[in-house]
Motif scaffolding. Sequence first.
Motif, PDB file in Angstrom:
ATOM      1  N   TRP A  87       0.813  -1.218   0.000  1.00 30.45           N
ATOM      2  CA  TRP A  87       0.000   0.000   0.000  1.00 30.45           C
ATOM      3  C   TRP A  87       0.843   1.263   0.000  1.00 30.45           C
ATOM      4  O   TRP A  87       0.441   2.283  -0.569  1.00 30.45           O
ATOM      5  CB  TRP A  87      -1.028  -0.039   1.137  1.00 30.45           C
ATOM      6  CG  TRP A  87      -2.172  -0.897   0.723  1.00 30.45           C
ATOM      7  CD1 TRP A  87      -2.461  -2.164   1.146  1.00 30.45           C
ATOM      8  CD2 TRP A  87      -3.138  -0.577  -0.274  1.00 30.45           C
ATOM      9  NE1 TRP A  87      -3.553  -2.639   0.473  1.00 30.45           N
ATOM     10  CE2 TRP A  87      -4.003  -1.688  -0.398  1.00 30.45           C
ATOM     11  CE3 TRP A  87      -3.370   0.531  -1.073  1.00 30.45           C
ATOM     12  CZ2 TRP A  87      -5.063  -1.693  -1.289  1.00 30.45           C
ATOM     13  CZ3 TRP A  87      -4.428   0.520  -1.962  1.00 30.45           C
ATOM     14  CH2 TRP A  87      -5.261  -0.587  -2.059  1.00 30.45           C
ATOM     15  N   ARG A 101       1.562   1.697  -3.562  1.00 36.22           N
ATOM     16  CA  ARG A 101       0.358   2.147  -4.272  1.00 36.22           C
ATOM     17  C   ARG A 101       0.162   3.649  -4.061  1.00 36.22           C
ATOM     18  O   ARG A 101      -0.122   4.384  -5.012  1.00 36.22           O
ATOM     19  CB  ARG A 101      -0.864   1.355  -3.769  1.00 36.22           C
ATOM     20  CG  ARG A 101      -2.165   1.685  -4.422  1.00 36.22           C
ATOM     21  CD  ARG A 101      -2.249   1.404  -5.895  1.00 36.22           C
ATOM     22  NE  ARG A 101      -2.320   0.000  -6.186  1.00 36.22           N
ATOM     23  CZ  ARG A 101      -1.745  -0.569  -7.245  1.00 36.22           C
ATOM     24  NH1 ARG A 101      -1.065   0.147  -8.097  1.00 36.22           N
ATOM     25  NH2 ARG A 101      -1.830  -1.841  -7.462  1.00 36.22           N
ATOM     26  N   VAL A 102       0.339   4.132  -2.834  1.00 35.86           N
ATOM     27  CA  VAL A 102       0.204   5.562  -2.546  1.00 35.86           C
ATOM     28  C   VAL A 102       1.286   6.350  -3.291  1.00 35.86           C
ATOM     29  O   VAL A 102       1.022   7.449  -3.796  1.00 35.86           O
ATOM     30  CB  VAL A 102       0.269   5.827  -1.021  1.00 35.86           C
ATOM     31  CG1 VAL A 102       0.403   7.318  -0.719  1.00 35.86           C
ATOM     32  CG2 VAL A 102      -0.975   5.254  -0.334  1.00 35.86           C
ATOM     33  N   LEU A 155      -6.972   5.429 -10.308  1.00 35.97           N
ATOM     34  CA  LEU A 155      -7.140   6.143  -9.045  1.00 35.97           C
ATOM     35  C   LEU A 155      -5.810   6.716  -8.586  1.00 35.97           C
ATOM     36  O   LEU A 155      -4.752   6.153  -8.867  1.00 35.97           O
ATOM     37  CB  LEU A 155      -7.664   5.208  -7.955  1.00 35.97           C
ATOM     38  CG  LEU A 155      -9.012   4.534  -8.192  1.00 35.97           C
ATOM     39  CD1 LEU A 155      -9.339   3.591  -7.051  1.00 35.97           C
ATOM     40  CD2 LEU A 155     -10.111   5.558  -8.360  1.00 35.97           C
ATOM     41  N   ILE A 156      -5.887   7.806  -7.861  1.00 37.30           N
ATOM     42  CA  ILE A 156      -4.706   8.344  -7.202  1.00 37.30           C
ATOM     43  C   ILE A 156      -4.929   8.149  -5.705  1.00 37.30           C
ATOM     44  O   ILE A 156      -5.843   8.744  -5.125  1.00 37.30           O
ATOM     45  CB  ILE A 156      -4.507   9.838  -7.526  1.00 37.30           C
ATOM     46  CG1 ILE A 156      -4.264  10.022  -9.020  1.00 37.30           C
ATOM     47  CG2 ILE A 156      -3.334  10.399  -6.712  1.00 37.30           C
ATOM     48  CD1 ILE A 156      -4.232  11.477  -9.459  1.00 37.30           C
ATOM     49  N   TYR A 157      -4.126   7.298  -5.109  1.00 43.01           N
ATOM     50  CA  TYR A 157      -4.247   7.032  -3.682  1.00 43.01           C
ATOM     51  C   TYR A 157      -3.493   8.097  -2.907  1.00 43.01           C
ATOM     52  O   TYR A 157      -2.325   8.356  -3.172  1.00 43.01           O
ATOM     53  CB  TYR A 157      -3.716   5.636  -3.338  1.00 43.01           C
ATOM     54  CG  TYR A 157      -4.571   4.543  -3.919  1.00 43.01           C
ATOM     55  CD1 TYR A 157      -5.700   4.099  -3.241  1.00 43.01           C
ATOM     56  CD2 TYR A 157      -4.260   3.971  -5.142  1.00 43.01           C
ATOM     57  CE1 TYR A 157      -6.507   3.105  -3.779  1.00 43.01           C
ATOM     58  CE2 TYR A 157      -5.057   2.974  -5.686  1.00 43.01           C
ATOM     59  CZ  TYR A 157      -6.176   2.546  -4.999  1.00 43.01           C
ATOM     60  OH  TYR A 157      -6.966   1.559  -5.530  1.00 43.01           O
ATOM     61  N   LYS A 158      -4.160   8.723  -1.976  1.00 38.44           N
ATOM     62  CA  LYS A 158      -3.560   9.763  -1.142  1.00 38.44           C
ATOM     63  C   LYS A 158      -2.989   9.177   0.146  1.00 38.44           C
ATOM     64  O   LYS A 158      -1.984   9.651   0.645  1.00 38.44           O
ATOM     65  CB  LYS A 158      -4.582  10.848  -0.808  1.00 38.44           C
ATOM     66  CG  LYS A 158      -5.203  11.509  -2.038  1.00 38.44           C
ATOM     67  CD  LYS A 158      -4.180  12.097  -2.968  1.00 38.44           C
ATOM     68  CE  LYS A 158      -3.726  13.443  -2.494  1.00 38.44           C
ATOM     69  NZ  LYS A 158      -2.712  14.049  -3.358  1.00 38.44           N
ATOM     70  N   LEU A 211      -8.539   3.779   3.176  1.00 38.96           N
ATOM     71  CA  LEU A 211      -8.004   4.415   1.969  1.00 38.96           C
ATOM     72  C   LEU A 211      -8.590   5.801   1.759  1.00 38.96           C
ATOM     73  O   LEU A 211      -9.778   6.025   2.022  1.00 38.96           O
ATOM     74  CB  LEU A 211      -8.348   3.573   0.734  1.00 38.96           C
ATOM     75  CG  LEU A 211      -7.789   2.160   0.672  1.00 38.96           C
ATOM     76  CD1 LEU A 211      -8.420   1.392  -0.490  1.00 38.96           C
ATOM     77  CD2 LEU A 211      -6.283   2.205   0.539  1.00 38.96           C
ATOM     78  N   SER A 212      -7.753   6.683   1.255  1.00 39.17           N
ATOM     79  CA  SER A 212      -8.193   7.980   0.735  1.00 39.17           C
ATOM     80  C   SER A 212      -7.693   8.047  -0.697  1.00 39.17           C
ATOM     81  O   SER A 212      -6.524   7.740  -0.961  1.00 39.17           O
ATOM     82  CB  SER A 212      -7.586   9.131   1.541  1.00 39.17           C
ATOM     83  OG  SER A 212      -8.102   9.135   2.843  1.00 39.17           O
ATOM     84  N   TYR A 213      -8.573   8.423  -1.622  1.00 35.39           N
ATOM     85  CA  TYR A 213      -8.183   8.419  -3.032  1.00 35.39           C
ATOM     86  C   TYR A 213      -8.956   9.479  -3.804  1.00 35.39           C
ATOM     87  O   TYR A 213      -9.971   9.998  -3.353  1.00 35.39           O
ATOM     88  CB  TYR A 213      -8.405   7.042  -3.658  1.00 35.39           C
ATOM     89  CG  TYR A 213      -9.834   6.564  -3.583  1.00 35.39           C
ATOM     90  CD1 TYR A 213     -10.719   6.799  -4.636  1.00 35.39           C
ATOM     91  CD2 TYR A 213     -10.314   5.891  -2.459  1.00 35.39           C
ATOM     92  CE1 TYR A 213     -12.032   6.380  -4.573  1.00 35.39           C
ATOM     93  CE2 TYR A 213     -11.625   5.466  -2.392  1.00 35.39           C
ATOM     94  CZ  TYR A 213     -12.479   5.713  -3.440  1.00 35.39           C
ATOM     95  OH  TYR A 213     -13.788   5.297  -3.366  1.00 35.39           O
ATOM     96  N   THR A 233     -11.465  14.195  -2.413  1.00 33.78           N
ATOM     97  CA  THR A 233     -10.882  12.976  -1.859  1.00 33.78           C
ATOM     98  C   THR A 233     -12.006  12.117  -1.291  1.00 33.78           C
ATOM     99  O   THR A 233     -12.850  12.598  -0.541  1.00 33.78           O
ATOM    100  CB  THR A 233      -9.865  13.315  -0.750  1.00 33.78           C
ATOM    101  OG1 THR A 233      -8.827  14.111  -1.321  1.00 33.78           O
ATOM    102  CG2 THR A 233      -9.267  12.062  -0.159  1.00 33.78           C
ATOM    103  N   SER A 279     -10.524   0.489  -8.981  1.00 34.95           N
ATOM    104  CA  SER A 279     -10.941   1.348 -10.093  1.00 34.95           C
ATOM    105  C   SER A 279     -11.882   0.617 -11.043  1.00 34.95           C
ATOM    106  O   SER A 279     -12.809   1.205 -11.568  1.00 34.95           O
ATOM    107  CB  SER A 279      -9.716   1.894 -10.845  1.00 34.95           C
ATOM    108  OG  SER A 279      -8.910   0.838 -11.315  1.00 34.95           O
TER     109      SER A 279
END
Length: 144
Positions: free
Chosen positions: A43, A46-47, A78-81, A101-103, A113, A138
Motif C-alpha cells: 500500500w 500504491r500511494v 485512481l490516485i491514492y492519497k 483508503l483515501s483516493y 478525496t 478502479s
Amino acid sequence: MVSVHKAAMILCLVVFPAVLSSCAGLQTKSPEDRLLPRAREFWAARVAGDSITCYKFEEVSKTGKQPASVYVRKHGGLIYKSAEVTGTDINGEDATVKVKLSYIIPALGSRNTFNTEAVDRWRLIDGEWYHHQEKSLSDAISGK
C-alpha cells in the motif's frame, strides 16, 4: 591443573548458551508477522504511484498470469492519497487485510478525496503472502 573433563564442562557451559541465544533469532515468524509488512509495503507503493513495486506483491506476478505491462496499464485509474493497514484475518493460506483508503478519481474531473475502508485479499504461495485481486478498486467503481 584443570582436568580435561572440567575444561569440557566449562566449554559446554559457555558455548551452549551462546548457541541457544543465536538460535532464538531463527524462530519462524507467525503468518501475521509475515503478512503485515508485505501489506504495508504494497500500500505504500500504491500511494507512491509505484505500480512496478506493487506488481511484485501481486499473485499474478508469482503465477505469471498477467505481465507487468498489462498490470501497470490496468492500475492507473485512481490516485491514492493515503492507505493505512488496520487489521488482518488469516484463514490458512487465505487472508484478508483491512485498509483505510483515501483516493481521488481523476476521470470524474474532481479533486475531491474519497475515503473508504476496503477488505483486501491475500494468498500464501510458497511461504510468501501475495496480493490477490479479482477486480481492482478502479474496475469496481467504473463497473468493468
